[in-house]
Design an enzyme around this catalytic site. Sequence first.
Site, PDB file in Angstrom:
ATOM      1  CD1 TRP A   1      -2.497   1.091   2.759  1.00  0.00           C
ATOM      2  CD2 TRP A   1      -2.904   1.472   0.613  1.00  0.00           C
ATOM      3  NE1 TRP A   1      -3.603   1.888   2.671  1.00  0.00           N
ATOM      4  CE2 TRP A   1      -3.877   2.143   1.375  1.00  0.00           C
ATOM      5  CE3 TRP A   1      -2.947   1.595  -0.774  1.00  0.00           C
ATOM      6  CZ2 TRP A   1      -4.897   2.905   0.813  1.00  0.00           C
ATOM      7  CZ3 TRP A   1      -3.963   2.351  -1.347  1.00  0.00           C
ATOM      8  CH2 TRP A   1      -4.912   2.982  -0.546  1.00  0.00           C
TER       9      TRP A   1
ATOM     10  CG  HIS B   1       0.969   2.658   4.392  1.00  0.00           C
ATOM     11  ND1 HIS B   1       0.337   1.933   5.372  1.00  0.00           N
ATOM     12  CD2 HIS B   1       1.384   1.764   3.475  1.00  0.00           C
ATOM     13  CE1 HIS B   1       0.383   0.645   5.061  1.00  0.00           C
ATOM     14  NE2 HIS B   1       0.997   0.518   3.907  1.00  0.00           N
TER      15      HIS B   1
ATOM     16  CG  ASP C   1       5.772  -0.965   3.151  1.00  0.00           C
ATOM     17  OD1 ASP C   1       5.544  -2.172   3.381  1.00  0.00           O
ATOM     18  OD2 ASP C   1       4.930  -0.188   2.663  1.00  0.00           O
TER      19      ASP C   1
ATOM     20  NE  ARG D   1       6.779  -6.893   2.735  1.00  0.00           N
ATOM     21  CZ  ARG D   1       5.798  -6.825   1.868  1.00  0.00           C
ATOM     22  NH1 ARG D   1       5.474  -5.657   1.338  1.00  0.00           N
ATOM     23  NH2 ARG D   1       5.115  -7.893   1.545  1.00  0.00           N
TER      24      ARG D   1
ATOM     25  CG  HIS E   1       3.755  -5.930   5.062  1.00  0.00           C
ATOM     26  ND1 HIS E   1       3.997  -4.582   5.155  1.00  0.00           N
ATOM     27  CD2 HIS E   1       4.812  -6.540   5.666  1.00  0.00           C
ATOM     28  CE1 HIS E   1       5.158  -4.383   5.769  1.00  0.00           C
ATOM     29  NE2 HIS E   1       5.674  -5.557   6.089  1.00  0.00           N
TER      30      HIS E   1
ATOM     31  CG  HIS F   1       2.892  -0.591   7.605  1.00  0.00           C
ATOM     32  ND1 HIS F   1       3.277   0.359   6.687  1.00  0.00           N
ATOM     33  CD2 HIS F   1       2.847  -1.765   6.925  1.00  0.00           C
ATOM     34  CE1 HIS F   1       3.481  -0.212   5.516  1.00  0.00           C
ATOM     35  NE2 HIS F   1       3.228  -1.506   5.627  1.00  0.00           N
TER      36      HIS F   1
ATOM     37  CG  ASP G   1      -0.043  -3.105   4.716  1.00  0.00           C
ATOM     38  OD1 ASP G   1       0.044  -2.280   3.793  1.00  0.00           O
ATOM     39  OD2 ASP G   1       0.950  -3.617   5.276  1.00  0.00           O
TER      40      ASP G   1
ATOM     41  CG  HIS H   1      -1.867  -5.181   1.125  1.00  0.00           C
ATOM     42  ND1 HIS H   1      -0.665  -5.225   1.768  1.00  0.00           N
ATOM     43  CD2 HIS H   1      -1.672  -4.402   0.030  1.00  0.00           C
ATOM     44  CE1 HIS H   1       0.222  -4.497   1.107  1.00  0.00           C
ATOM     45  NE2 HIS H   1      -0.377  -3.984   0.056  1.00  0.00           N
TER      46      HIS H   1
ATOM     47  CG  HIS I   1       0.161  -5.336  -5.002  1.00  0.00           C
ATOM     48  ND1 HIS I   1      -0.545  -6.146  -4.142  1.00  0.00           N
ATOM     49  CD2 HIS I   1       0.839  -4.475  -4.207  1.00  0.00           C
ATOM     50  CE1 HIS I   1      -0.285  -5.793  -2.893  1.00  0.00           C
ATOM     51  NE2 HIS I   1       0.558  -4.787  -2.909  1.00  0.00           N
TER      52      HIS I   1
ATOM     53  CG  ASP J   1       0.406  -1.112  -2.888  1.00  0.00           C
ATOM     54  OD1 ASP J   1      -0.513  -1.366  -2.091  1.00  0.00           O
ATOM     55  OD2 ASP J   1       1.496  -1.710  -2.883  1.00  0.00           O
TER      56      ASP J   1
END
Length: 305
Positions: free
Chosen positions: A21, A26, A65, A68, A80, A136, A140, A146, A169, A173
């Site tokens: 995302w 976010h 993120d 990650r 996530h 976060h 998501d 997600h 995606h 996002d």
Amino acid sequence: MKVSASALAMGLAVAPQALAWGGLGHITTAYVASKFVSNTTEAFYKELLRSDEPDYLARVATWADSIRYSKWARFTKNFHFIDAHDNPPHDCNVDFERDCKEDGCVISALANYTQQSLDHDLAPWLRAQAAKFVIHFVGDLHQPLHNEDVSRGGNGIYVNFDGHNLNLHHVWDSSIAEKWIGGIHRKPYPAAEKWANELALAITDGKFAEEKEAWLKDLNFDDPIATAMAWSRECNALICTHVLPEGPEAIVGKELGGEYFDKAGPVIERQVARGGYRMAAWLEEIAMRYQAQQEPGLELMSEEL
Ligand SMILES: *[C@@H]1O[C@H](CO)[C@@H](O)[C@H](O)[C@H]1NC(C)=O
Ligand SMILES: *[C@@H]1O[C@H](CO)[C@@H](O)[C@H](O)[C@H]1NC(C)=O
């Protein structure tokens, strides 16, 4: 669910794994949350996150993120999302037992870091980390892809968006949100803050005012798994109605910047607004309960004095 082999191969060859995302979603969600927390909750999080600035929540919203793919945080890579093994567009659903991986998913992660947020025995820096994860993962949970398994949450489905070849995606996002607000011109924070101000107004006094109560109807702080699942199901339903209304194969190679965007934009707008509103309510509960647990100890101390 199969997507054409060539689309898959391309996805594997081209994709720098899209980050969760996108930043704008976010950051805006966190800004919206900061408009709806009480001043005591604001003070609680400003202290925990060591910031006195209005963006004290927004500035940590993408931290999860950023770490990650680093070695120490590899264990968070499945936190996530939840891979709903459903069958869009005919049947959308999420099942915790079926879909949450053994090493976790966004549902278990939200529960885990909520619990850590309340743990008085945890060092403050770890509670700060837990707060950043909570912020976060609430975000998501509000991005449809997600909450879907098909082709790695759409990462392997290639489409066009205003002439750019992107994976689906990434479109959900980032591209839809960015186009919806007229572009971010490389500056996500000011763009997010402006958008959040508009959304906060819409929630308080505008088009979302009447539905905002209903946004909190599934929020049960005593059962984080059930709460996260309710939000996840609601979001996953959008896969069948707006993300893959004709199924995963029909969308490959399609231009999504036109009619598709016209329908998707309002969906993203509502998801960011209600994600932020729910985040505020969730953080409010954490701050309240953490502080309530503290009080008996404090009373004891003052009696002793
Ligand atoms: C929060 O607001 C109330 C009422 O407006 C005020 O009495 C209180 O001192 C404020 N608390 C903080 C931490 O700012
Ligand atoms: C909970 O969080 C801790 C600390 O980040 C992590 O080590 C653990 O794997 C998490 N557990 C679950 C079930 O997500």
